[in-house]
Design a protein around this motif. Structure first.
Motif, PDB file in Angstrom:
ATOM      1  N   ARG A 223       0.812  -1.220   0.000  1.00  0.00           N
ATOM      2  CA  ARG A 223       0.000   0.000   0.000  1.00  0.00           C
ATOM      3  C   ARG A 223       0.844   1.269   0.000  1.00  0.00           C
ATOM      4  O   ARG A 223       0.301   2.369  -0.049  1.00  0.00           O
ATOM      5  CB  ARG A 223      -0.961  -0.017   1.191  1.00  0.00           C
ATOM      6  CG  ARG A 223      -2.078  -1.031   0.985  1.00  0.00           C
ATOM      7  CD  ARG A 223      -3.253  -0.928   1.957  1.00  0.00           C
ATOM      8  NE  ARG A 223      -3.048  -0.154   3.144  1.00  0.00           N
ATOM      9  CZ  ARG A 223      -2.797  -0.643   4.368  1.00  0.00           C
ATOM     10  NH1 ARG A 223      -2.717  -1.934   4.554  1.00  0.00           N
ATOM     11  NH2 ARG A 223      -2.664   0.158   5.403  1.00  0.00           N
ATOM     12  N   ASN A 224       2.167   1.141   0.049  1.00  0.00           N
ATOM     13  CA  ASN A 224       3.002   2.334  -0.067  1.00  0.00           C
ATOM     14  C   ASN A 224       2.878   2.837  -1.502  1.00  0.00           C
ATOM     15  O   ASN A 224       2.922   2.056  -2.450  1.00  0.00           O
ATOM     16  CB  ASN A 224       4.462   2.009   0.278  1.00  0.00           C
ATOM     17  CG  ASN A 224       5.282   3.272   0.440  1.00  0.00           C
ATOM     18  OD1 ASN A 224       5.444   4.044  -0.502  1.00  0.00           O
ATOM     19  ND2 ASN A 224       5.794   3.491   1.637  1.00  0.00           N
ATOM     20  N   GLN A 225       2.726   4.123  -1.671  1.00  0.00           N
ATOM     21  CA  GLN A 225       2.471   4.693  -2.994  1.00  0.00           C
ATOM     22  C   GLN A 225       3.737   5.119  -3.740  1.00  0.00           C
ATOM     23  O   GLN A 225       3.654   5.675  -4.830  1.00  0.00           O
ATOM     24  CB  GLN A 225       1.500   5.870  -2.859  1.00  0.00           C
ATOM     25  CG  GLN A 225       0.146   5.416  -2.344  1.00  0.00           C
ATOM     26  CD  GLN A 225      -0.791   6.569  -2.075  1.00  0.00           C
ATOM     27  OE1 GLN A 225      -0.383   7.643  -1.630  1.00  0.00           O
ATOM     28  NE2 GLN A 225      -2.060   6.355  -2.332  1.00  0.00           N
TER      29      GLN A 225
ATOM     30  N   MET B 215      -4.074  12.184   2.170  1.00  0.00           N
ATOM     31  CA  MET B 215      -3.866  12.868   0.899  1.00  0.00           C
ATOM     32  C   MET B 215      -4.074  11.871  -0.242  1.00  0.00           C
ATOM     33  O   MET B 215      -3.566  10.755  -0.195  1.00  0.00           O
ATOM     34  CB  MET B 215      -2.454  13.452   0.843  1.00  0.00           C
ATOM     35  CG  MET B 215      -2.159  14.217  -0.428  1.00  0.00           C
ATOM     36  SD  MET B 215      -0.456  14.858  -0.415  1.00  0.00           S
ATOM     37  CE  MET B 215      -0.788  16.596  -0.328  1.00  0.00           C
ATOM     38  N   ARG B 216      -4.807  12.292  -1.232  1.00  0.00           N
ATOM     39  CA  ARG B 216      -5.094  11.410  -2.363  1.00  0.00           C
ATOM     40  C   ARG B 216      -3.859  11.195  -3.223  1.00  0.00           C
ATOM     41  O   ARG B 216      -2.969  12.036  -3.286  1.00  0.00           O
ATOM     42  CB  ARG B 216      -6.223  12.009  -3.200  1.00  0.00           C
ATOM     43  CG  ARG B 216      -7.548  12.028  -2.460  1.00  0.00           C
ATOM     44  CD  ARG B 216      -8.617  12.736  -3.208  1.00  0.00           C
ATOM     45  NE  ARG B 216      -8.403  12.720  -4.653  1.00  0.00           N
ATOM     46  CZ  ARG B 216      -9.350  12.837  -5.543  1.00  0.00           C
ATOM     47  NH1 ARG B 216     -10.589  12.982  -5.165  1.00  0.00           N
ATOM     48  NH2 ARG B 216      -9.084  12.830  -6.824  1.00  0.00           N
ATOM     49  N   LEU B 217      -3.843  10.047  -3.902  1.00  0.00           N
ATOM     50  CA  LEU B 217      -2.718   9.675  -4.749  1.00  0.00           C
ATOM     51  C   LEU B 217      -2.439  10.730  -5.817  1.00  0.00           C
ATOM     52  O   LEU B 217      -1.281  11.078  -6.057  1.00  0.00           O
ATOM     53  CB  LEU B 217      -2.969   8.311  -5.406  1.00  0.00           C
ATOM     54  CG  LEU B 217      -1.908   7.832  -6.402  1.00  0.00           C
ATOM     55  CD1 LEU B 217      -0.557   7.683  -5.731  1.00  0.00           C
ATOM     56  CD2 LEU B 217      -2.352   6.514  -7.039  1.00  0.00           C
ATOM     57  N   ASP B 218      -3.474  11.268  -6.457  1.00  0.00           N
ATOM     58  CA  ASP B 218      -3.231  12.249  -7.526  1.00  0.00           C
ATOM     59  C   ASP B 218      -2.571  13.523  -6.992  1.00  0.00           C
ATOM     60  O   ASP B 218      -1.727  14.126  -7.658  1.00  0.00           O
ATOM     61  CB  ASP B 218      -4.510  12.556  -8.312  1.00  0.00           C
ATOM     62  CG  ASP B 218      -5.642  13.131  -7.475  1.00  0.00           C
ATOM     63  OD1 ASP B 218      -5.643  12.918  -6.240  1.00  0.00           O
ATOM     64  OD2 ASP B 218      -6.537  13.783  -8.051  1.00  0.00           O
TER      65      ASP B 218
ATOM     66  N   MET C 131       6.282   6.590  -8.774  1.00  0.00           N
ATOM     67  CA  MET C 131       7.463   6.526  -9.647  1.00  0.00           C
ATOM     68  C   MET C 131       7.129   5.840 -10.970  1.00  0.00           C
ATOM     69  O   MET C 131       7.724   6.167 -12.006  1.00  0.00           O
ATOM     70  CB  MET C 131       8.616   5.801  -8.952  1.00  0.00           C
ATOM     71  CG  MET C 131       9.236   6.574  -7.800  1.00  0.00           C
ATOM     72  SD  MET C 131       9.884   8.197  -8.285  1.00  0.00           S
ATOM     73  CE  MET C 131       8.889   9.266  -7.261  1.00  0.00           C
ATOM     74  N   GLY C 132       6.181   4.935 -10.951  1.00  0.00           N
ATOM     75  CA  GLY C 132       5.733   4.323 -12.202  1.00  0.00           C
ATOM     76  C   GLY C 132       5.115   5.347 -13.130  1.00  0.00           C
ATOM     77  O   GLY C 132       5.415   5.389 -14.331  1.00  0.00           O
TER      78      GLY C 132
END
Length: 170
Positions: free
Chosen positions: A37-39, A149-152, A44-45
Motif C-alpha cells: 500500500r506504499n504509494q 492525501m489522495r494519490l493524484d 514513480m511508475g
C-alpha cells in the motif's frame, strides 16, 4: 537494532530521494518501499516508468536511468513496528552523507519522503555537512500511514519537485 539498506545510485545522480528508515516489510523483503500500500512505486511508475509490476531490479534501473538515487536518513535505529513515530531518536544513527555527496557531486536536490525524513535530515545531517548548496524539498509521505492525501495530489507534488530538479517526469 534495525539496519537499513545501501544507497541505490547510478553513474551520475542529480536527485537523492530520502526516506527515514525502511519499514518492517521492506526490511524482510530487502527492498525499498515493499509495502503493497506504499504509494512510492505507483508514483514513480507514473513519473519515470518504474512501474510496481516490474521486477524490483528493473524499477531501480528506471530510477537510476532518470538520474535519481534512493536512500534513507538513518543507517540503523531501534523501532517497534514500521511507523516513523516509533523510531527511537536516541538510537538512530544517520548514514554517511558526507561520503555520499563526495562520491556523487552532481546531486543538487534532496527530496524528503515525509516529515520524519525531512526533520531528521535538516536537524541531524545538514548541520554536519559543508554548504553544498543543496535544494531540499519535503514531499508528502508515500507511506500508507499518510492516507489523508489522495494519490493524484501526492503524484502532482512529486512530479513538480522532480521537474524542478531537471528530471523529466510525466
Amino acid at each position: 537494532m534495525l539496519k537499513g539498506f545501501a544507497p541505490v545510485t547510478g553513474a551520475h545522480p542529480r536527485v537523492l530521494i530520502l526516506g527515514s528508515m525502511p519499514g518492517a516489510l521492506s526490511l524482510r523483503a530487502s527492498q525499498y518501499y515493499a509495502h503493497p500500500r506504499n504509494q512510492f512505486w505507483p508514483i514513480m511508475g507514473m513519473l519515470v516508468g518504474a512501474e510496481p509490476a516490474l521486477p524490483y531490479p528493473q524499477r531501480l534501473a528506471r530510477l537510476t536511468a532518470a538520474g535519481i538515487a534512493l536512500w534513507d536518513v538513518f543507517d540503523r535505529c531501534e523501532r517497534e513496528g514500521s511507523l516513523d513515530s516509533e523510531i527511537r531518536d536516541d538510537t538512530a544513527l544517520t548514514n554517511d552523507f558526507r561520503g555520499f555527496f563526495t562520491a556523487h557531486p552532481d546531486v543538487a536536490t534532496v527530496l524528503l519522503n515525509g516529515g520524519k525524513a525531512a526533520q531528521s535530515f535538516q536537524r541531524r545531517v545538514l548541520p554536519a555537512l559543508p554548504d553544498l548548496g543543496l535544494r531540499c524539498v519535503r514531499l508528502p509521505s508515500t507511506s500508507p500511514a499518510h492516507a489523508s492525501m489522495r494519490l493524484d495530489a501526492k503524484r502532482a507534488a512529486w512530479r513538480d519537485a522532480l521537474q524542478a530538479a531537471g528530471i523529466a517526469a510525466a
